[in-house]
Design a protein around this motif. Structure first.
Motif, PDB file in Angstrom:
ATOM      1  N   LEU A  66      -6.666  -0.516  43.794  1.00 55.68           N
ATOM      2  CA  LEU A  66      -6.911  -0.536  45.234  1.00 55.68           C
ATOM      3  C   LEU A  66      -8.415  -0.585  45.474  1.00 55.68           C
ATOM      4  N   LEU A  67      -8.873  -1.629  46.175  1.00 57.90           N
ATOM      5  CA  LEU A  67     -10.285  -1.812  46.488  1.00 57.90           C
ATOM      6  C   LEU A  67     -10.479  -1.686  47.991  1.00 57.90           C
ATOM      7  N   SER A  68     -11.378  -0.818  48.401  1.00 63.73           N
ATOM      8  CA  SER A  68     -11.666  -0.667  49.824  1.00 63.73           C
ATOM      9  C   SER A  68     -13.135  -0.956  50.080  1.00 63.73           C
ATOM     10  N   GLY A  69     -13.437  -1.333  51.304  1.00 60.31           N
ATOM     11  CA  GLY A  69     -14.818  -1.650  51.659  1.00 60.31           C
ATOM     12  C   GLY A  69     -14.878  -2.740  52.704  1.00 60.31           C
ATOM     13  N   ALA A  70     -16.043  -2.930  53.267  1.00 63.95           N
ATOM     14  CA  ALA A  70     -16.233  -3.920  54.323  1.00 63.95           C
ATOM     15  C   ALA A  70     -16.016  -5.337  53.795  1.00 63.95           C
ATOM     16  N   PRO A  71     -15.693  -6.285  54.684  1.00 63.74           N
ATOM     17  CA  PRO A  71     -15.535  -7.679  54.252  1.00 63.74           C
ATOM     18  C   PRO A  71     -16.824  -8.228  53.656  1.00 63.74           C
ATOM     19  N   GLY A  75      -4.732  -4.366  45.641  1.00 65.16           N
ATOM     20  CA  GLY A  75      -4.724  -4.285  47.093  1.00 65.16           C
ATOM     21  C   GLY A  75      -6.137  -4.173  47.632  1.00 65.16           C
ATOM     22  N   ALA A  76      -6.390  -4.800  48.761  1.00 64.16           N
ATOM     23  CA  ALA A  76      -7.714  -4.741  49.389  1.00 64.16           C
ATOM     24  C   ALA A  76      -7.561  -4.286  50.831  1.00 64.16           C
ATOM     25  N   THR A  77      -8.442  -3.405  51.251  1.00 65.28           N
ATOM     26  CA  THR A  77      -8.414  -2.896  52.616  1.00 65.28           C
ATOM     27  C   THR A  77      -9.825  -2.503  53.033  1.00 65.28           C
ATOM     28  N   VAL A  78     -10.073  -2.494  54.329  1.00 61.23           N
ATOM     29  CA  VAL A  78     -11.394  -2.086  54.795  1.00 61.23           C
ATOM     30  C   VAL A  78     -11.582  -0.583  54.642  1.00 61.23           C
ATOM     31  N   ARG A  79     -10.464   0.164  54.624  1.00 57.68           N
ATOM     32  CA  ARG A  79     -10.550   1.617  54.473  1.00 57.68           C
ATOM     33  C   ARG A  79      -9.269   2.140  53.855  1.00 57.68           C
ATOM     34  N   ALA A  80      -9.384   2.843  52.711  1.00 57.20           N
ATOM     35  CA  ALA A  80      -8.204   3.327  51.990  1.00 57.20           C
ATOM     36  C   ALA A  80      -7.384   4.294  52.840  1.00 57.20           C
ATOM     37  N   GLY A  81      -8.035   5.006  53.773  1.00 51.69           N
ATOM     38  CA  GLY A  81      -7.325   5.954  54.625  1.00 51.69           C
ATOM     39  C   GLY A  81      -6.322   5.305  55.561  1.00 51.69           C
ATOM     40  N   LEU A  82      -6.383   3.973  55.712  1.00 51.31           N
ATOM     41  CA  LEU A  82      -5.426   3.275  56.561  1.00 51.31           C
ATOM     42  C   LEU A  82      -4.058   3.158  55.894  1.00 51.31           C
ATOM     43  N   GLY A  92     -21.446 -12.957  60.596  1.00 51.83           N
ATOM     44  CA  GLY A  92     -20.103 -12.424  60.783  1.00 51.83           C
ATOM     45  C   GLY A  92     -19.466 -12.047  59.453  1.00 51.83           C
ATOM     46  N   SER A  93     -18.401 -11.237  59.530  1.00 48.75           N
ATOM     47  CA  SER A  93     -17.763 -10.731  58.310  1.00 48.75           C
ATOM     48  C   SER A  93     -16.630 -11.616  57.825  1.00 48.75           C
ATOM     49  N   VAL A  94     -16.209 -12.592  58.634  1.00 50.55           N
ATOM     50  CA  VAL A  94     -15.071 -13.435  58.270  1.00 50.55           C
ATOM     51  C   VAL A  94     -15.570 -14.787  57.768  1.00 50.55           C
ATOM     52  N   ALA A  95     -14.986 -15.253  56.660  1.00 52.94           N
ATOM     53  CA  ALA A  95     -15.385 -16.535  56.087  1.00 52.94           C
ATOM     54  C   ALA A  95     -14.480 -17.649  56.610  1.00 52.94           C
ATOM     55  N   ASP A  96     -15.094 -18.744  57.114  1.00 57.80           N
ATOM     56  CA  ASP A  96     -14.283 -19.877  57.546  1.00 57.80           C
ATOM     57  C   ASP A  96     -14.060 -20.819  56.366  1.00 57.80           C
TER      58      ASP A  96
END
Length: 234
Positions: free
Chosen positions: A67-72, A167-174, A17-21
């Motif tokens: 600004l950093l974008s990309g998958a978790p 800033g961090a996001t999965v996609r800068a276009g958001l 999974g992409s989320v860290a517990d």
């Protein structure tokens, strides 16, 4: 589905999974590289970010907003920590979902120290009023705090110390263009190639004092979906 099958499915989902517990976050903290030289992969991003930080240190100023974008799981949080370390500045971590009102953001910004690095994860999920307040804070290091309601409301300008927003996001276009355009450096983080993940596996094994072989590292790298977080779990 039987209980054993459900538990197995849950374990597999945790591994890939992409989320860290909480447990994963503790392990990740121990394995995070402390500087750009130690950071594996993302060559283009590292080289450009190194230039940005060198220029800021040469000017004796805070670094440009990043600004950093990309998958978790690709290292956005790690890079924010490295930016703070390279600039010898404190680091404040928060997230977009935690900022639902402009007042929430004003409270954070007003407590920042000069030169501090503010890491805002999932920045695209911040509320619109807070986002609009952030425009002025990033550009002019100032915010207008509204006191009162209705016709009696008054805007009080509040000066802020210079700071660096990461800033961090999965996609800068958001992000809306007015916010995205205020970042001095924007980078997209790509999924890792297997040889890079092999280096990640060997480094993590060494830090965890776990024996590994070249064949084992290759096998893990090939099953990690291009993501260091998953490689470390495996």
């Amino acid at each position: 589905m039987t209980r054993d099958e459900a538990e197995t499915a849950a374990l597999i989902e945790r591994l890939v999974g992409s989320v860290a517990d909480g447990e994963d976050q503790a392990v990740e903290a121990a394995l995070r590289p402390k500087d750009l030289d130690e950071f594996i992969g993302q060559e283009k991003v590292r080289e450009q970010l190194d230039l940005v930080l060198r220029a800021a240190r040469a000017r004796g100023a805070t670094a440009d907003h990043v600004l950093l974008s990309g998958a978790p799981g690709l290292g956005k949080t790690t890079l924010s920590m490295i930016i703070a370390a390279e600039m010898e500045a404190p680091l404040r971590i928060t997230s977009g979902p935690a900022i639902q009102h402009a007042g929430d953001l004003a409270a954070i910004l007003s407590s920042l120290q000069e030169g501090e690095v503010l890491f805002l994860d999932e920045i695209h999920r911040m509320s619109r009023p807070a986002e609009e307040m952030l425009y002025m804070a990033m550009e002019d290091f100032r915010v207008d705090v509204i006191v009162g309601k209705g016709l009696g409301a008054t805007a009080i300008p509040l000066e802020l110390p210079p700071f660096t927003l990461v800033g961090a996001t999965v996609r800068a276009g958001l992000l809306l263009p007015p916010l995205r355009d205020r970042f001095g450096f924007t980078a997209h983080m790509e999924f890792y190639e297997p040889p890079e993940l092999e280096r990640v596996v060997h480094r993590s094994a060494r830090l965890l004092e776990v024996e590994t072989t070249s064949e084992g590292a290759t096998e893990i790298a090939g099953r990690s979906r291009g993501t260091p977080r998953i490689a470390n779990r495996l």
